[in-house]
Design an enzyme around this catalytic site. Structure first.
Site, PDB file in Angstrom:
ATOM      1  N   LYS A 131      -2.452  -2.489  -7.887  1.00  0.00           N
ATOM      2  CA  LYS A 131      -2.757  -2.862  -9.269  1.00  0.00           C
ATOM      3  C   LYS A 131      -2.225  -4.235  -9.581  1.00  0.00           C
ATOM      4  O   LYS A 131      -1.117  -4.585  -9.193  1.00  0.00           O
ATOM      5  CB  LYS A 131      -2.070  -1.831 -10.189  1.00  0.00           C
ATOM      6  CG  LYS A 131      -2.309  -1.994 -11.647  1.00  0.00           C
ATOM      7  CD  LYS A 131      -3.323  -0.983 -12.132  1.00  0.00           C
ATOM      8  CE  LYS A 131      -3.854  -1.284 -13.511  1.00  0.00           C
ATOM      9  NZ  LYS A 131      -4.690  -2.480 -13.574  1.00  0.00           N
ATOM     10  N   HIS A 162       0.822  -1.211   0.000  1.00  0.00           N
ATOM     11  CA  HIS A 162       0.000   0.000   0.000  1.00  0.00           C
ATOM     12  C   HIS A 162       0.861   1.268   0.000  1.00  0.00           C
ATOM     13  O   HIS A 162       0.350   2.338   0.273  1.00  0.00           O
ATOM     14  CB  HIS A 162      -0.907   0.011   1.243  1.00  0.00           C
ATOM     15  CG  HIS A 162      -1.947  -1.061   1.213  1.00  0.00           C
ATOM     16  ND1 HIS A 162      -2.432  -1.672   2.342  1.00  0.00           N
ATOM     17  CD2 HIS A 162      -2.599  -1.640   0.181  1.00  0.00           C
ATOM     18  CE1 HIS A 162      -3.346  -2.580   2.013  1.00  0.00           C
ATOM     19  NE2 HIS A 162      -3.457  -2.576   0.707  1.00  0.00           N
ATOM     20  N   ARG A 173       1.985   2.857  -2.321  1.00  0.00           N
ATOM     21  CA  ARG A 173       1.415   3.744  -3.340  1.00  0.00           C
ATOM     22  C   ARG A 173       0.034   3.223  -3.659  1.00  0.00           C
ATOM     23  O   ARG A 173      -0.176   2.008  -3.708  1.00  0.00           O
ATOM     24  CB  ARG A 173       2.271   3.728  -4.595  1.00  0.00           C
ATOM     25  CG  ARG A 173       3.605   4.408  -4.367  1.00  0.00           C
ATOM     26  CD  ARG A 173       4.090   5.015  -5.647  1.00  0.00           C
ATOM     27  NE  ARG A 173       5.202   5.907  -5.378  1.00  0.00           N
ATOM     28  CZ  ARG A 173       5.629   6.796  -6.243  1.00  0.00           C
ATOM     29  NH1 ARG A 173       5.054   6.914  -7.406  1.00  0.00           N
ATOM     30  NH2 ARG A 173       6.643   7.571  -5.946  1.00  0.00           N
ATOM     31  N   LYS A 187      -2.822  -8.765  -6.849  1.00  0.00           N
ATOM     32  CA  LYS A 187      -3.182  -9.829  -7.804  1.00  0.00           C
ATOM     33  C   LYS A 187      -4.439 -10.517  -7.312  1.00  0.00           C
ATOM     34  O   LYS A 187      -4.664 -10.641  -6.110  1.00  0.00           O
ATOM     35  CB  LYS A 187      -2.056 -10.859  -7.914  1.00  0.00           C
ATOM     36  CG  LYS A 187      -2.073 -11.622  -9.221  1.00  0.00           C
ATOM     37  CD  LYS A 187      -1.436 -10.796 -10.309  1.00  0.00           C
ATOM     38  CE  LYS A 187      -1.387 -11.484 -11.642  1.00  0.00           C
ATOM     39  NZ  LYS A 187      -0.516 -10.745 -12.573  1.00  0.00           N
ATOM     40  N   SER A 228      -1.723  -0.259 -18.861  1.00  0.00           N
ATOM     41  CA  SER A 228      -2.859  -0.179 -17.932  1.00  0.00           C
ATOM     42  C   SER A 228      -2.837   1.163 -17.202  1.00  0.00           C
ATOM     43  O   SER A 228      -3.879   1.781 -16.969  1.00  0.00           O
ATOM     44  CB  SER A 228      -2.793  -1.301 -16.888  1.00  0.00           C
ATOM     45  OG  SER A 228      -3.429  -2.447 -17.388  1.00  0.00           O
ATOM     46  N   ASP A 230       8.368   2.716 -13.142  1.00  0.00           N
ATOM     47  CA  ASP A 230       7.853   4.009 -12.656  1.00  0.00           C
ATOM     48  C   ASP A 230       6.351   4.165 -12.866  1.00  0.00           C
ATOM     49  O   ASP A 230       5.890   5.204 -13.350  1.00  0.00           O
ATOM     50  CB  ASP A 230       8.600   5.176 -13.332  1.00  0.00           C
ATOM     51  CG  ASP A 230      10.061   5.218 -12.926  1.00  0.00           C
ATOM     52  OD1 ASP A 230      10.348   4.917 -11.756  1.00  0.00           O
ATOM     53  OD2 ASP A 230      10.908   5.527 -13.778  1.00  0.00           O
ATOM     54  N   LYS A 282       7.545  -4.762 -10.101  1.00  0.00           N
ATOM     55  CA  LYS A 282       7.386  -4.408 -11.516  1.00  0.00           C
ATOM     56  C   LYS A 282       6.984  -2.939 -11.664  1.00  0.00           C
ATOM     57  O   LYS A 282       7.559  -2.206 -12.454  1.00  0.00           O
ATOM     58  CB  LYS A 282       6.276  -5.310 -12.083  1.00  0.00           C
ATOM     59  CG  LYS A 282       6.214  -5.415 -13.565  1.00  0.00           C
ATOM     60  CD  LYS A 282       5.086  -6.352 -13.988  1.00  0.00           C
ATOM     61  CE  LYS A 282       5.331  -7.786 -13.571  1.00  0.00           C
ATOM     62  NZ  LYS A 282       4.310  -8.706 -14.106  1.00  0.00           N
TER      63      LYS A 282
HETATM   64  P1  NAD Z   1      -3.440 -16.604 -21.573  1.00  0.00           P
HETATM   65  O1  NAD Z   1      -4.426 -17.360 -20.791  1.00  0.00           O
HETATM   66  O2  NAD Z   1      -3.921 -15.611 -22.581  1.00  0.00           O
HETATM   67  O3  NAD Z   1      -2.450 -17.591 -22.368  1.00  0.00           O
HETATM   68  C1  NAD Z   1      -1.685 -18.613 -21.789  1.00  0.00           C
HETATM   69  C2  NAD Z   1      -1.412 -19.654 -22.873  1.00  0.00           C
HETATM   70  O4  NAD Z   1      -0.496 -20.615 -22.374  1.00  0.00           O
HETATM   71  C3  NAD Z   1      -2.668 -20.403 -23.310  1.00  0.00           C
HETATM   72  O5  NAD Z   1      -2.758 -20.377 -24.730  1.00  0.00           O
HETATM   73  C4  NAD Z   1      -2.442 -21.821 -22.762  1.00  0.00           C
HETATM   74  O6  NAD Z   1      -3.042 -22.820 -23.561  1.00  0.00           O
HETATM   75  C5  NAD Z   1      -0.929 -21.915 -22.798  1.00  0.00           C
HETATM   76  N1  NAD Z   1      -0.388 -22.925 -21.880  1.00  0.00           N
HETATM   77  C6  NAD Z   1      -0.823 -23.268 -20.648  1.00  0.00           C
HETATM   78  N2  NAD Z   1      -0.056 -24.235 -20.114  1.00  0.00           N
HETATM   79  C7  NAD Z   1       0.894 -24.511 -21.049  1.00  0.00           C
HETATM   80  C8  NAD Z   1       1.980 -25.418 -21.100  1.00  0.00           C
HETATM   81  N3  NAD Z   1       2.266 -26.211 -20.081  1.00  0.00           N
HETATM   82  N4  NAD Z   1       2.757 -25.426 -22.203  1.00  0.00           N
HETATM   83  C9  NAD Z   1       2.504 -24.595 -23.245  1.00  0.00           C
HETATM   84  N5  NAD Z   1       1.481 -23.722 -23.255  1.00  0.00           N
HETATM   85  C10 NAD Z   1       0.688 -23.678 -22.174  1.00  0.00           C
HETATM   86  O7  NAD Z   1      -2.476 -15.909 -20.502  1.00  0.00           O
HETATM   87  P2  NAD Z   1      -1.570 -14.621 -20.700  1.00  0.00           P
HETATM   88  O8  NAD Z   1      -2.366 -13.435 -20.297  1.00  0.00           O
HETATM   89  O9  NAD Z   1      -0.899 -14.674 -22.026  1.00  0.00           O
HETATM   90  O10 NAD Z   1      -0.486 -14.848 -19.539  1.00  0.00           O
HETATM   91  C11 NAD Z   1       0.639 -15.698 -19.711  1.00  0.00           C
HETATM   92  C12 NAD Z   1       1.689 -15.358 -18.663  1.00  0.00           C
HETATM   93  O11 NAD Z   1       2.055 -13.979 -18.791  1.00  0.00           O
HETATM   94  C13 NAD Z   1       1.239 -15.532 -17.207  1.00  0.00           C
HETATM   95  O12 NAD Z   1       2.354 -15.913 -16.437  1.00  0.00           O
HETATM   96  C14 NAD Z   1       0.811 -14.114 -16.818  1.00  0.00           C
HETATM   97  O13 NAD Z   1       0.867 -13.914 -15.412  1.00  0.00           O
HETATM   98  C15 NAD Z   1       1.861 -13.311 -17.551  1.00  0.00           C
HETATM   99  N6  NAD Z   1       1.488 -11.909 -17.806  1.00  0.00           N
HETATM  100  C16 NAD Z   1       0.351 -11.568 -18.483  1.00  0.00           C
HETATM  101  C17 NAD Z   1       0.053 -10.220 -18.734  1.00  0.00           C
HETATM  102  C18 NAD Z   1      -1.146  -9.784 -19.538  1.00  0.00           C
HETATM  103  O14 NAD Z   1      -1.241  -8.574 -19.847  1.00  0.00           O
HETATM  104  N7  NAD Z   1      -2.033 -10.670 -19.948  1.00  0.00           N
HETATM  105  C19 NAD Z   1       0.921  -9.233 -18.254  1.00  0.00           C
HETATM  106  C20 NAD Z   1       2.090  -9.599 -17.574  1.00  0.00           C
HETATM  107  C21 NAD Z   1       2.353 -10.945 -17.367  1.00  0.00           C
END
Ligand code: NAD
Length: 471
Positions: free
Chosen positions: A68, A62, A64, A104, A362, A97, A92
């Site tokens: 998010k 908290h 800031r 989460k 975001s 910044d 992150k």
């Molecule tokens: P998503 O649900 O859109 O996609 C995840 C993909 O991974 C799916 O297509 C799924 O089928 C595939 N998958 C799952 N298990 C797998 C495996 N064992 N081997 C191969 N493929 C597999 O999710 P996302 O939003 O792309 O998020 C992916 C990662 O990125 C997560 O760790 C998330 O925390 C991180 N992340 C996402 C964002 C965002 O803006 N969406 C931002 C920062 C970090």
């Protein structure tokens, strides 16, 4: 071999990096602690049955506000995971910044087991629970998409919030990653993948980094493997292929993994998967590998895990041959596996920097919601008119005329998407530089993850000092 949990892994990395700072112990303990966790079980009628759904929202810091972080739908969701991901969000935001604390959320369901209508019901109920406990709001806590969620879920969250709090002038800023026509922002969907591209491009343009791993300078032509073709993996692949000129030689998805030395066109692969019962297997010109983990072990320049945490562990790390690993996913490498990678000389670009493009855009979306105006509205025409006058003056003075294509390019005033991409690029470039400066000037720091942590911890401890919380 049993490994430590994701949360322990994040905390172990924290402790190691903290030892390279002069931050007092008490402040370090406060930075590390998760400030608040809301854990709830709520009933939802699914068909003829009532199902009890378990869900969480962790607000890690908290210092800031608002806090998010994304909301994850996965049946692997648990309290430890949500806390680990919330902590990563705090670090992150500091690195790029973005003036937020980390948070989460998680709902312990496999979205594939539910219809769209049922998912809407679950999302709306979860949002109602967050409102009830004051765990959501534009100045309190602002969710976003994560694994298993996207703009559709964010629209349901916004609509539920508006039902209760529609009178709040800034209500639209209660969640980000919304569809563009529902108070979202151009360029948010691709933002994490685009940020991965900018981050890896900066690394590959750094001569000393490339000589460390025996590669030539520049991203173009690098041989890349991607795990996961969801939001993050898909845009990372598309943008790095189109704008970075990389060659994708391996792709892993849930159903298995494929390889092609000639390169895999990601757009064609996505089209193929759609038409082929959601499977990448059998993609023309590719070889199907033994299982979904096999692609991670391919000989390549850059491996990009973009699926989930704990993918490179003590069990498979010895078989990983990539020279660079770009953590597009959160926590894909366990702390123990990373020690092995460091001893092999593999360069790991850490999640808390590399996938920060999502939270950066975001932040832009939230600012747009608070200002109640899209970016570029005030200056686009003014800039465009000025550039036109400038071009006309140069044409008059030189007696030469430029063609229509060049004119359109030179007299273009910035649209929202141009400004978002520019802000994102600036953020990723300057954050990379800060991390690289620590990494290259302080040999004891040893890894890019430690360097990223040091950058984050020093900024957060400064925040505490400025806030006067610790006199
Ligand atoms: P998503 O649900 O859109 O996609 C995840 C993909 O991974 C799916 O297509 C799924 O089928 C595939 N998958 C799952 N298990 C797998 C495996 N064992 N081997 C191969 N493929 C597999 O999710 P996302 O939003 O792309 O998020 C992916 C990662 O990125 C997560 O760790 C998330 O925390 C991180 N992340 C996402 C964002 C965002 O803006 N969406 C931002 C920062 C970090």
């Amino acid at each position: 071999m049993a490994e430590i949990s994701f949360l322990d892994s994040v905390n172990r990395n924290f402790d190691r990096a903290a030892s390279f700072t002069n931050i007092p112990k008490g402040i370090l303990a406060q930075i590390k602690a998760c400030n608040a966790v809301y854990e709830i079980q709520f009933p939802v009628r699914i068909g003829q049955e009532v199902k009890v759904i378990q869900a969480f929202r962790a607000q890690h810091s908290h210092h800031r506000l608002p806090t998010k972080g994304g909301i994850r739908y996965s049946n692997m969701v648990n309290k430890d995971e949500v806390e680990a991901l919330a902590a990563l969000m705090t670090y992150k935001c500091a690195i790029v910044d973005v003036p937020f604390g980390g948070a989460k959320g998680g709902v312990a369901i496999n979205p594939k087991d539910y219809t769209e209508e049922q998912l809407e019901k679950i999302t709306r109920r979860y949002t109602t629970e967050l409102i009830r406990k004051n765990f959501i709001g534009p100045g309190i806590d602002v969710p976003a998409p994560d694994y298993g969620t996207g703009p559709r879920e964010m629209a349901w969250i916004l609509d539920t919030y508006m039902t209760f709090k529609g009178g709040e002038i800034d209500a639209a800023g209660c969640v980000t990653g919304k569809p563009v026509n529902q108070n979202g922002i151009q360029g948010r969907t691709e933002a994490t993948g685009r940020g991965v591209f900018y981050g890896l491009r900066e690394l590959c343009d750094t001569e000393s980094a490339m000589s460390k791993v025996g590669l030539t300078k520049g991203l173009a032509g690098k041989r890349v493997v991607i795990q996961g073709l969801g939001n993050v993996g898909m845009y990372t692949g598309l943008i790095m292929q189109k704008e970075g000129g990389i060659k994708i030689i391996g792709v892993a998805e849930y159903e298995g993994s494929i390889y092609s030395e000639d390169g895999i066109d990601i757009q064609q692969l996505l089209d193929y998967r759609k038409a082929n019962n959601n499977s990448i297997l059998g993609f023309p010109g590719s070889t199907t590998l033994q299982d979904r983990m096999s692609a991670l072990e391919l000989e390549c320049d850059i491996l990009i895990p973009a699926a989930l945490e704990n993918q490179i562990t003590i069990d498979n790390v010895h078989r990983i041959k990539a020279k660079i690993i770009g953590e597009a996913a959160n926590g894909p490498i366990t702390a123990e596996a990373e020690e092995v990678l460091a001893s092999k000389g593999t360069l790991v670009v850490p999640d808390m920097f590399l996938n920060a493009g999502g939270v950066t855009v975001s932040y832009f979306e939230w600012l747009k919601n608070l200002s109640h105006m899209r970016f570029g509205r005030m200056e686009k025409r003014f800039d465009s008119n000025m550039y036109s006058r400038l071009v006309a003056t140069v044409e008059d003075l030189s007696g030469k005329r430029i063609n229509d294509r060049e004119r359109a390019l030179l007299t273009h005033g910035a649209d929202e998407v141009d400004l978002v991409r520019s802000g994102l690029e600036e953020t990723m470039v300057s954050s990379f530089q800060q991390i690289w400066d620590v990494y290259s000037s302080r040999p004891e720091v040893a890894t890019l993850r430690n360097a990223a942590f040091v950058v984050a911890l020093e900024k957060i401890s400064n925040d505490y000092a400025n806030l006067g919380i610790f006199p």
